[in-house]
Motif scaffolding. Structure first.
Motif, mmCIF file in Angstrom:
data_model
loop_
_atom_site.group_PDB
_atom_site.id
_atom_site.type_symbol
_atom_site.label_atom_id
_atom_site.label_comp_id
_atom_site.label_asym_id
_atom_site.label_seq_id
_atom_site.Cartn_x
_atom_site.Cartn_y
_atom_site.Cartn_z
ATOM 1 N N TRP A 29 0.820 -1.214 0.000
ATOM 2 C CA TRP A 29 0.000 0.000 0.000
ATOM 3 C C TRP A 29 0.848 1.256 0.000
ATOM 4 C CZ3 TRP A 29 -4.933 -0.825 3.465
ATOM 5 C CH2 TRP A 29 -5.671 -1.890 2.935
ATOM 6 N N ASN A 33 0.744 4.702 -2.532
ATOM 7 C CA ASN A 33 0.867 6.113 -2.161
ATOM 8 C C ASN A 33 1.991 6.798 -2.920
ATOM 9 O OD1 ASN A 33 -1.176 5.839 -0.390
ATOM 10 N ND2 ASN A 33 -0.054 6.534 1.401
ATOM 11 N N GLY A 218 -9.638 9.400 8.959
ATOM 12 C CA GLY A 218 -9.999 8.020 8.682
ATOM 13 C C GLY A 218 -10.653 7.323 9.848
ATOM 14 N N TRP A 223 -15.639 7.449 8.217
ATOM 15 C CA TRP A 223 -15.810 6.527 7.091
ATOM 16 C C TRP A 223 -17.269 6.178 6.879
ATOM 17 C CZ3 TRP A 223 -12.978 5.865 3.156
ATOM 18 C CH2 TRP A 223 -11.576 5.864 3.233
ATOM 19 N N LEU B 39 -11.834 3.724 15.537
ATOM 20 C CA LEU B 39 -10.981 2.994 14.605
ATOM 21 C C LEU B 39 -10.512 3.961 13.539
ATOM 22 C CD1 LEU B 39 -10.106 0.069 13.581
ATOM 23 C CD2 LEU B 39 -12.128 0.242 12.129
ATOM 24 N N LYS B 40 -9.226 3.969 13.264
ATOM 25 C CA LYS B 40 -8.722 4.839 12.192
ATOM 26 C C LYS B 40 -8.072 3.966 11.133
ATOM 27 C CE LYS B 40 -8.167 8.959 14.918
ATOM 28 N NZ LYS B 40 -7.388 10.161 15.185
ATOM 29 N N SER B 41 -8.600 4.042 9.937
ATOM 30 C CA SER B 41 -8.103 3.103 8.932
ATOM 31 C C SER B 41 -7.891 3.809 7.595
ATOM 32 C CB SER B 41 -9.117 1.968 8.758
ATOM 33 O OG SER B 41 -10.372 2.506 8.436
ATOM 34 N N PRO B 42 -6.987 3.281 6.786
ATOM 35 C CA PRO B 42 -6.739 3.891 5.474
ATOM 36 C C PRO B 42 -7.859 3.601 4.490
ATOM 37 C CG PRO B 42 -5.331 1.990 5.761
ATOM 38 C CD PRO B 42 -6.047 2.188 7.061
ATOM 39 N N ILE B 43 -8.615 2.531 4.680
ATOM 40 C CA ILE B 43 -9.732 2.263 3.780
ATOM 41 C C ILE B 43 -10.974 2.041 4.622
ATOM 42 C CG2 ILE B 43 -8.281 1.215 2.005
ATOM 43 C CD1 ILE B 43 -9.469 -1.483 2.866
ATOM 44 N N ASP B 44 -12.119 2.143 3.941
ATOM 45 C CA ASP B 44 -13.372 1.906 4.624
ATOM 46 C C ASP B 44 -13.473 0.411 4.913
ATOM 47 O OD1 ASP B 44 -15.831 2.219 5.650
ATOM 48 O OD2 ASP B 44 -16.867 2.383 3.727
ATOM 49 N N HIS B 45 -13.737 0.068 6.167
ATOM 50 C CA HIS B 45 -13.815 -1.344 6.507
ATOM 51 C C HIS B 45 -15.002 -1.569 7.424
ATOM 52 C CE1 HIS B 45 -12.710 -5.373 7.603
ATOM 53 N NE2 HIS B 45 -11.761 -5.347 6.691
ATOM 54 N N LEU B 134 -5.148 11.551 18.811
ATOM 55 C CA LEU B 134 -3.854 11.173 18.261
ATOM 56 C C LEU B 134 -4.003 10.742 16.816
ATOM 57 C CD1 LEU B 134 -2.695 9.134 21.291
ATOM 58 C CD2 LEU B 134 -1.475 11.087 20.370
ATOM 59 N N TYR B 135 -2.985 10.990 16.056
ATOM 60 C CA TYR B 135 -3.038 10.606 14.657
ATOM 61 C C TYR B 135 -1.642 10.237 14.215
ATOM 62 C CZ TYR B 135 -3.897 10.851 9.654
ATOM 63 O OH TYR B 135 -4.005 10.541 8.340
ATOM 64 N N SER B 136 -1.569 9.274 13.344
ATOM 65 C CA SER B 136 -0.264 8.916 12.822
ATOM 66 C C SER B 136 -0.313 8.960 11.307
ATOM 67 C CB SER B 136 0.122 7.513 13.279
ATOM 68 O OG SER B 136 1.170 7.047 12.464
ATOM 69 N N VAL B 137 0.746 9.481 10.718
ATOM 70 C CA VAL B 137 0.805 9.583 9.263
ATOM 71 C C VAL B 137 0.686 8.212 8.615
ATOM 72 C CG1 VAL B 137 2.312 10.275 7.380
ATOM 73 C CG2 VAL B 137 2.160 11.682 9.403
ATOM 74 N N SER B 140 -2.576 6.926 7.020
ATOM 75 C CA SER B 140 -2.958 7.231 5.642
ATOM 76 C C SER B 140 -2.198 6.359 4.650
ATOM 77 C CB SER B 140 -2.742 8.700 5.342
ATOM 78 O OG SER B 140 -1.375 8.989 5.324
ATOM 79 N N VAL B 141 -1.255 5.572 5.135
ATOM 80 C CA VAL B 141 -0.565 4.660 4.220
ATOM 81 C C VAL B 141 -1.197 3.269 4.307
ATOM 82 C CG1 VAL B 141 1.636 3.710 3.503
ATOM 83 C CG2 VAL B 141 1.535 5.998 4.455
ATOM 84 N N ASP B 142 -0.898 2.538 5.380
ATOM 85 C CA ASP B 142 -1.442 1.182 5.424
ATOM 86 C C ASP B 142 -1.702 0.664 6.835
ATOM 87 O OD1 ASP B 142 1.168 1.112 6.087
ATOM 88 O OD2 ASP B 142 1.743 -0.499 4.734
#
Lengths: 462, 176, 303
Positions: A29, A33, A218, A223, B39-45, B134-137, B140-142
């Motif tokens: 993934w 990006n 996210g 979502w 839940l924080k995710s890169p795609i909708d799950h 909190l957020y981690s870059v 947005s990747v995986d």
């Protein structure tokens, strides 16, 4: 017996073996990006060639428009009865092109066709920008463009309103709604990707993407709301898109002129719109794929699916076209019949036959797998289809002016002059300019949806 | 009560995240509630998010309100505008013609519904946004993140649950 | 307030035009009768129209390009001529003065996006120059193609000094980018109406005529008020059995044929009643309900 079965099996295996490479499902993934974000950085040099020639073309158009604005529309050699000329033909062409973006992004979204995911973003951008280009033509063609706002229903002290029964007001409403909704839809679907851009950008770009990504992190609440909102807007956008081109068709169908006054025009226009739009998507697909090195995402199987879609729509268009000819030919309206005969035999006959050839015969090239998977051929074919659809619009507008009801205005040889051609060329420049800028500033491949796509494919494989 | 600590664990795959959420739900930890788990995710799950319990979405009610408002007000607005524009008789049409008004009403109905939908969504996002979270870059990747807001006393128990599911990294923020 | 107006006047606002006896209670409905048999194609009407309505003369080049501004044009059609020993044999030319037909159900009115063209209470198809934005949809939808667009800024070039002194002060000079067309000399009508109003009466028949009717040397153009049944034009409409609000005229069948030569010779056909009904309106079947009746030409061969 068994050998025959084995033989058949082996044939079957050979036939269904995928020849072209689809998206690699095991792609990391992080690579998605980086690959997509790379398109925001340095593209291939061809990008600058396209971009600068677009700027130059646009400059030509602007120069022509300034001259026309200062002197009057007479310089475009418009005249009675040829009052619209190329402007309205090209206006329909651009409106038509906008429809396939919606087809790919909204219709295929609710149909869960996952192959649309890598390509819908640029198709949606194409929708927005071709609508903007079409809007320009409305302005260019007005005699008093500085008073265009009379068409808008704004409250004023004199209680004067636009004429709500005019199809042009429907047009203004419909195109305004469609443009607004398309921009919202394009932007909204891009928010998760803008967050990705924000996370990897620095400096003023980071601020730019941070503002646009409206605090996207996210989270599950984001979502789930995103999913429902996106689906709702997609469902609202589909009937809107259908209504927009139907309304553009009513510009002609509501009027009384022979050749225009046809009830089959709205579906005919919608089919033509999807057709030319799909052809344009193929063209842009090939250009983007090369310019921004998207070979891994915009794969040949996706191109094939696009081609099949285009072929199906081209046959729908051909059917509606033939229906229109047949109903006119066997109908009782002598004026309409005479208009049809004039199209086929009058001074515009070569264009009419070219339109039928390009629109109904050339798409059969899409039926052959060898041609479908050959990128340069598809580039040529898609351009030919677009040319055919542009001629179709020209053939709708112009011959009716040349051979309407009134005999005194007949057999008027009229061809567009260089001012009109310059402005039409400028519109192509304007569109390419906007489109290329978009691809340079925003991710033109949807990163999160490609991730979803490969994720679900792996799940399905397991 | 206000002093809550934010804790976020990053996971490599959705299955581990789902297992972590499930065990958070099963465990009874004082000073912690499931509604504070994000839940924080890169795609909708949706499957993984379903583990968090029912979190209803009300957007479509607003779409409906927009559609109803747009169509009724649009039609009435157009018709009364025509009725007041007295010098507008046109041959062949009445002053208030219904089919053209229907066409414009249709467009306004869709446009208003879209406006209401997107505004509702942005407002809902704003309501749920949390400056201190909190957020981690890498999200947005995986990576998949699970954010927990809890009393400081509950933190250790939650950390244990995360570590049991092989969390890659656990971030903590005790500023508030 | 506006909603109230909408609800209380709903039935009035839903009236569809044109109707039978639409102008029964109104004082005016301007209309024309043009006798093609009298028309010699001399173009005096066109010239009068240019002078009266401040029409720009566009010059030969632009005329050939089709950008002429003649609100009233004389169309010339060539039919078959005839071999004859007469000094001036029939050449087969036919003339048709064509101007805005002031349709009751005008195709231009419904399509104008800004409502720059609409109907006046006295039955004219009006054009509001100030409101026009120049979309030219009206012209595209006009079956007669009698709407003319200001392709250039003619006031700059059409009347070099001192020619601007010839302009009629009662008529606007149109700038570039607006549509214009025959108005039935609305400035004359307005003047006559206001004069009549001061004298507390209606405009009488023959009190006001359009410039073309005034200039026609053979009196082929008749102009008047058909709301007034005693006017000449109303009588002519009636005699020709043309009904304003009909798209297909119910004509008396016995008048469908030309009187036979023997009848003419015996003097029977000479009476008005037995004359062929010559009145028709152009493109009546398109349901435009024009206000101009043309009287068909009688060819020498037919008599």
């Amino acid at each position: 017996m068994s050998t025959v079965v084995e033989e058949l099996d082996s044939i079957g295996e050979r036939r269904f073996e995928p020849k072209a490479k689809d998206i690699n499902e095991d792609i990391a993934w992080a690579k998605i990006n980086t690959d997509v974000l790379r398109s925001l950085e340095r593209p291939r040099p061809i990008f600058w060639v396209i971009f600068l020639s677009a700027v130059a073309l646009f400059g030509v158009g602007v120069a022509c428009e300034i001259y026309q604005y200062k002197t009057g529309l007479g310089v475009a050699e418009l005249r009675n009865p040829h009052v619209w000329g190329l402007y309205i033909s090209t206006f329909i062409f651009w409106i038509g092109m906008s429809h396939s973006g919606t087809l790919l992004s909204a219709i295929l979204h609710i149909m869960h066709a996952d192959w649309r995911k890598p390509i819908y973003r640029f198709a949606e951008a194409m929708t927005t920008f071709s609508l903007m280009t079409a809007g320009l033509f409305v302005l260019v063609h007005l005699g008093r463009v500085w008073q265009f706002y009379y068409v808008v229903a704004y409250p004023n002290e004199r209680w004067t309103w636009p004429n709500f029964s005019s199809p042009l007001v429907w047009d203004a409403t419909a195109i305004g709604s469609y443009l607004t909704t398309s921009v919202i839809f394009l932007y909204f679907g891009m928010i998760p990707d803008l967050a990705i851009c924000r996370d990897s950008a620095t400096g003023f770009r980071r601020t730019f993407y941070r503002l646009l990504s409206v605090g996207w992190q996210g989270t599950d609440r984001q979502w789930s709301n995103f999913r429902i909102t996106y689906l709702t807007i997609a469902c609202l956008l589909i009937p809107l898109a259908v209504s927009v081109h139907s309304i553009v068709a009513t510009d002609f169908a509501v009027s009384q002129q022979p050749g225009w006054h046809t009830t089959s025009f709205p579906p005919y226009f919608v089919a033509g719109a999807l057709y030319s739009g799909c052809a344009a998507i193929i063209t842009l697909f090939i250009i983007l794929r090369h310019t921004f090195r998207f070979e891994e995402y915009m794969t040949i199987p996706i191109l094939e699916k696009l081609c099949k879609l285009t072929f199906a729509i081209s046959m729908v268009w051909t059917y509606l076209n033939l229906i229109e000819y047949a109903s006119t030919w066997y109908g009782t309206d002598v004026y309409a019949k005479q208009a049809l005969i004039y199209r086929a035999t009058g001074i515009y006959r070569y264009w009419w036959w070219a339109m039928n050839f390009l629109g109904s015969v050339v798409p059969f090239a899409l039926a052959f797998k060898a041609l479908r998977t050959h990128v340069p051929t598809m580039m040529v074919v898609s351009l030919l289809l677009n040319l055919g659809m542009w001629i179709e619009r020209f053939m709708i507008v112009t011959p009716t002016f040349a051979h309407g009801y009134y005999p005194w205005t007949w057999s008027d040889v009229w061809w567009p002059n260089w001012i009109q051609i310059g402005i039409v060329a400028g519109s192509f420049g304007w569109f390419t300019l906007l489109f290329m800028l978009f691809c340079k500033i925003f991710p033109s491949v949807s990163m999160y949806e490609v991730k979803e796509m490969v994720y679900h494919r792996i799940r399905a494989r397991k | 009560m206000n002093k809550k600590t934010y804790l976020m664990a990053l996971f490599n795959d959705f299955d581990a995240a789902a297992r972590a959420i499930a065990s958070l739900r099963e465990a009874t930890i004082a000073g912690f509630a499931m509604k504070d788990v994000t839940l924080k995710s890169p795609i909708d799950h949706p499957e993984c998010a379903a583990e968090l319990g029912s979190r209803p979405v009300y957007i479509q009610i607003f779409s409906l309100i927009g559609a109803v408002l747009g169509s009724t007000l649009g039609f009435l607005g157009i018709s009364s505008a025509q009725a007041n524009f007295l010098r507008q008789p046109r041959g062949g049409f009445p002053i208030v013609p219904l089919p053209p008004n229907m066409v414009i009403t249709y467009e306004l109905f869709i446009l208003t519904a879209v406006f209401f939908t997107i505004t509702a969504c942005l407002v809902v996002w704003k309501i749920h946004s949390d400056k201190n979270s909190l957020y981690s870059v890498s999200i947005s990747v995986d990576k998949i993140g699970i954010l927990v807001k809890a009393e400081p006393s509950a933190i250790d128990a939650i950390k244990q649950i995360f570590n049991r599911q092989h969390a890659l990294e656990i971030m903590e923020n005790a500023r508030v | 307030m506006s909603l109230d107006n909408l609800i209380s006047n709903w039935s009035k606002l839903r009236v569809r035009r044109p109707q039978v006896d639409q102008y029964k209670d109104s004082p005016y409905k301007w209309a024309m009768v043009i006798d093609l048999d009298s028309c010699t194609g001399c173009n005096a009407c066109t010239t009068a129209c240019y002078a009266e309505n401040n029409l720009p003369v566009v010059g030969k080049k632009r005329f050939l390009e089709g950008q002429a501004m003649h609100w009233l044009r004389i169309e010339r059609y060539w039919g078959e001529g005839e071999e004859s020993t007469q000094e001036f044999p029939e050449q087969g030319a036919a003339f048709l003065p064509m101007m805005c037909q002031q349709c009751e159900s005008a195709p231009c009115e419904i399509v104008c996006p800004v409502g720059a063209t609409h109907h006046t209470p006295d039955g004219l198809n009006s054009q509001v120059y100030n409101r026009c934005i120049g979309s030219r949809y009206c012209s595209a939808n006009c079956p007669y193609k009698v709407r003319y667009f200001n392709w250039y800024n003619y006031p700059e070039s059409a009347w070099p000094s001192p020619l601007e002194l010839q302009l009629s002060p009662d008529v606007t000079v149109r700038s570039k980018g607006v549509m214009e067309k025959c108005t039935f000399c609305v400035q004359r009508l307005t003047e006559a109406k206001s004069k009549a109003r001061t004298e507390k009466r209606n405009v009488q028949d023959g009190e006001v005529v359009t410039a073309c009717a005034q200039a026609c040397p053979t009196s082929a153009i008749h102009f008047g008020n058909i709301a007034d049944s005693s006017s000449t034009v109303a009588k002519m409409w009636k005699a020709q059995q043309v009904e304003l609000s009909a798209d297909k005229q119910k004509k008396d069948m016995k008048h469908e044929k030309m009187p036979a030569a023997s009848e003419v010779a015996s003097g029977v056909g000479a009476s008005v009643e037995a004359e062929k009904l010559r009145g028709y309106r152009v493109f009546e079947e398109l349901r435009t309900y024009p206000s101009v009746v043309y009287l068909e030409r009688i060819r020498s061969g037919e008599v």
